[in-house]
Design an enzyme around this catalytic site. Structure first.
Site, short mmCIF file in Angstrom:
data_model
loop_
_atom_site.label_atom_id
_atom_site.label_comp_id
_atom_site.label_asym_id
_atom_site.label_seq_id
_atom_site.Cartn_x
_atom_site.Cartn_y
_atom_site.Cartn_z
N HIS A 1 0.84 -1.44 -0.08
CA HIS A 1 -0.01 -0.03 0.02
C HIS A 1 0.84 1.24 0.06
O HIS A 1 0.62 2.08 -0.75
CB HIS A 1 -0.98 0.06 1.06
CG HIS A 1 -1.61 1.17 1.56
ND1 HIS A 1 -2.81 1.62 1.09
CD2 HIS A 1 -1.32 2.33 1.97
CE1 HIS A 1 -3.27 2.73 1.31
NE2 HIS A 1 -2.01 3.39 2.25
N GLU A 2 1.71 1.22 0.79
CA GLU A 2 2.87 2.44 0.96
C GLU A 2 3.57 2.73 -0.24
O GLU A 2 3.61 3.71 -0.81
CB GLU A 2 3.60 2.46 2.17
CG GLU A 2 3.02 2.45 3.51
CD GLU A 2 2.18 3.49 3.77
OE1 GLU A 2 2.67 4.59 3.29
OE2 GLU A 2 1.42 3.46 4.53
N HIS B 1 1.65 4.45 -3.22
CA HIS B 1 1.69 5.84 -2.94
C HIS B 1 2.90 6.27 -3.92
O HIS B 1 2.64 7.35 -4.82
CB HIS B 1 1.82 6.58 -1.43
CG HIS B 1 0.47 6.25 -0.80
ND1 HIS B 1 -0.72 7.02 -1.37
CD2 HIS B 1 0.32 5.75 0.52
CE1 HIS B 1 -1.66 6.58 -0.37
NE2 HIS B 1 -1.17 5.82 0.73
N GLU C 1 -5.65 6.88 -0.73
CA GLU C 1 -5.51 5.77 0.26
C GLU C 1 -6.35 4.68 -0.75
O GLU C 1 -5.79 3.60 -0.82
CB GLU C 1 -6.56 6.12 1.13
CG GLU C 1 -5.56 7.07 2.26
CD GLU C 1 -3.98 6.29 2.46
OE1 GLU C 1 -4.10 5.47 2.71
OE2 GLU C 1 -3.22 7.52 2.37
#
Length: 475
Positions: free
Chosen positions: A335-336, A339, A415
Site C-alpha cells: 500500500h505504501e 503511493h 488511499e
C-alpha cells in the site's frame, strides 16, 4: 431597516476594526463548526454500544468496547483542549498579546545591545519567546494526554523523565532549525525587491527538500533508535517486492517506537535512487517488545499452572499479540509503495509548492497594507515577521480551511488507489487482515458519523476500505 442600519454601521467602522472583528468571528465560527462535528461523532461513541452486524466478523465485543471508551476519552480531551486553545487565542488578540510580546522582545534585545534597527534579531527573539510560551502552555495538556488517557488505555510506554527529556530535546532541535531558517527568510524578503516572493518561495522549497532529505538520517535518530532490519525472510521479500515495481530501495530500518507508544506505523523516505523504508517495531509481530513481554509473563504463569490452564493462557496470548505477520507487513508496504508508484508523493509536493507560491505572492500584495498591522496593534511599525504571522495565520484562515478540506478529500482518494495497487500485487487478502489488526491494535472505532468523517478523515473509514478489498479477497 434596523439590520441594514447595523450593516452600514459596521461598514463605516475603521478598516482595522473590521479586519479584527472578521478574524475573531471566523475563528469562532470554525471552532463552533468543529465542535458541532465532534458532538455528532461523540453521539456515535455513546450510542453505538454493541458491535454492528456488519462488523461481527472482524471485531469482537471486548475490543469494540475498549475502542469505544478510548475514543470517548479522546473526544472529551479534544473538546476541553480545543476550548482552552480558542479562549487563549481570543484573549491574546483582545488584550494585545502579539504587540506586547514584540515590545518585550525589543527590550530583551536592547539589554543585549541591539537597538530597534535590528529587526531580524528582534524577530528571532519574538519567535523564541512565542514558541517557549506555546510549549509551556501546551505542556499540561500533553502530560494529561500521555500519562492519563494513553496510559489508561495501554498505549503509553514512556516514563515522566523520558517524556520531559524528550520535550526539552524537541524544543532545542526546533529552535536550531526555526531560528536560522527564519532569519534567512526575513533577510531574503528584506533585500528581494519587487520580486522577493519568488526568492522567498524558492528558499522555502530548498529548505523543505533539505529537511526531508536529512530528517530520517540526522534528526529522527536524536529521538528514536533506528536499526537495520536483520537479514531474513521478511527483508528478502521486501527487497523482491520493491524490485518488482522498480522502487529504488537501499535500506530497511526498524525504529524502536515501543519505547514511546504501542501505536504502529510504517513509511518510506528519500529522493531519486536513495529510498529507505522504516518499520515501527510495534508493526512487526516478530519484533514487538510488547509481544515479548506478554510471552514472558505467560511463560511464568503457565509454568506455575496446570496443563489446561497453560493452554488457555497461550490462547489469550495469541489473541493479545500486537502487530502483523510477515505477509501482512508486506501488504501494508505494498500500500505504501503504491503511493510512490502512483505518484501521490510527487503530486502532494507539487500541490504544496503551488500553494506556497500563491501564498507568498498574495503576501507580497498585502504586506503594504498598514490597516492589517493596525488591526493587531501595530500602528507605528510593520515588522516583516508580524506581517507573515498576520497574513498567513489570520488573513488566509478561510482559504486554509477550504484547502485543508480539499486535501482531505484528495487524500482519501489516494488511499483507495494505494489499496487498489496492493490488490494488483496480490496482497488483497493480507491487507484486509492487516487493516483489521492495525485497527484493533490502535483501538480505532470503526463506526463514524458521515459528516465528521467527510470533514476530518484523511483515510477512508475501515469498513469502506475493507469493502473495496473484499471482492478481490474472495476471488
Amino acid at each position: 431597516m434596523g439590520t441594514w442600519a447595523s450593516l452600514e454601521a459596521v461598514w463605516e467602522m475603521p478598516a482595522e476594526k473590521r479586519i479584527f472583528g472578521a478574524v475573531l468571528l471566523f475563528s469562532w465560527t470554525v471552532y463552533l463548526w468543529e465542535t458541532f462535528l465532534a458532538q455528532r461523532q461523540r453521539r456515535i461513541y455513546k450510542t453505538t454500544t454493541h458491535v454492528p452486524l456488519e462488523l461481527e466478523q472482524i471485531m469482537d465485543s471486548e475490543t469494540f468496547e475498549k475502542s469505544r471508551l478510548y475514543q470517548l476519552d479522546k473526544s472529551t480531551f479534544s473538546f476541553w483542549s480545543g476550548f482552552y486553545s480558542e479562549i487563549e487565542g481570543t484573549l491574546i488578540l483582545l488584550f494585545g498579546g502579539i504587540p506586547y510580546l514584540w515590545r518585550l522582545s525589543g527590550r530583551f534585545c536592547g539589554y543585549a545591545g541591539f537597538g530597534s534597527d535590528y529587526e531580524i534579531t528582534q524577530s528571532l527573539m519574538f519567535l523564541l519567546l512565542a514558541t517557549l510560551f506555546s510549549a509551556l502552555t501546551g505542556l499540561p495538556w500533553s502530560l494529561y494526554n500521555t500519562f492519563v488517557i494513553e496510559e489508561k488505555h495501554g498505549f503509553n510506554q514512556q516514563t515522566l523523565g523520558f517524556f520531559m527529556k524528550d520535550a526539552v530535546k524537541k524544543f532545542v532541535v526546533t529552535q536550531c532549525i526555526l531560528l536560522p531558517v527564519s532569519s534567512l527568510l526575513l533577510y531574503i524578503i528584506k533585500i528581494g525587491g519587487d520580486y522577493f516572493f519568488i526568492y522567498a518561495w524558492l528558499f522555502t522549497l530548498v529548505v523543505s527538500l533539505v529537511l526531508v532529505t536529512i530528517y530520517a538520517d540526522y534528526i529522527a535518530p536524536l529521538f528514536d533508535k533506528f536499526t537495520p532490519l536483520p537479514e531474513g525472510k521478511l527483508k528478502q521479500e521486501i527487497e523482491v517486492m520493491a524490485k518488482s515495481i522498480d522502487f529504488p530501495l537501499t535500506k530497511v530500518y526498524v525504529v524502536e517506537g515501543s519505547k514511546r507508544s504501542s501505536h504502529s506505523n510504517a513509511y518510506f523516505y528519500g529522493f531519486f535512487k536513495n529510498k529507505r523504508i522504516v518499520l515501527f517495531d510495534t508493526l512487526l509481530e516478530e519484533y514487538s517488545v510488547l509481544n515479548k513481554d506478554i510471552q514472558e509473563e505467560s511463560g511464568m504463569e503457565s509454568h506455575n499452572d496446570g496443563e489446561g490452564d497453560g493452554e488457555e493462557i497461550k490462547a489469550k496470548v495469541k489473541n493479545k499479540k500486537q502487530g502483523c505477520k510477515n505477509e501482512e507487513v508486506l501488504a501494508v508496504l505494498g500500500h505504501e509503495l503504491g503511493h510512490w508508484k502512483l505518484g501521490h508523493t510527487v503530486k502532494n509536493i507539487i500541490i504544496s509548492q503551488m500553494n506556497s507560491f500563491l501564498c507568498f505572492f498574495l503576501f507580497a500584495v498585502l504586506i503594504g497594507r498598514k490597516e492589517l498591522f493596525a488591526a493587531f496593534g501595530f500602528y507605528d511599525s510593520q515588522p516583516t515577521l508580524i506581517g507573515l504571522l498576520i497574513i498567513f495565520q489570520f488573513i488566509f484562515s478561510p482559504y486554509n480551511e477550504v484547502l485543508s478540506f480539499s486535501l482531505t478529500v484528495l487524500s482519501r482518494r489516494f488511499e483507495f488507489q494505494a489499496d487498489a495497487f496492493a490488490k494488483k500485487l496480490g496482497k488483497a487478502k493480507d491487507l484486509y487482515s492487516a487493516l483489521i489488526k492495525l485497527n484493533k491494535d490502535n483501538l480505532g472505532f470503526p463506526v463514524s458519523d458521515w459528516l465528521f468523517s467527510m470533514w476530518h478523515y484523511s483515510h477512508p473509514p475501515l469498513l469502506e476500505r475493507l469493502q473495496a478489498l473484499k471482492t478481490s479477497k474472495e476471488d
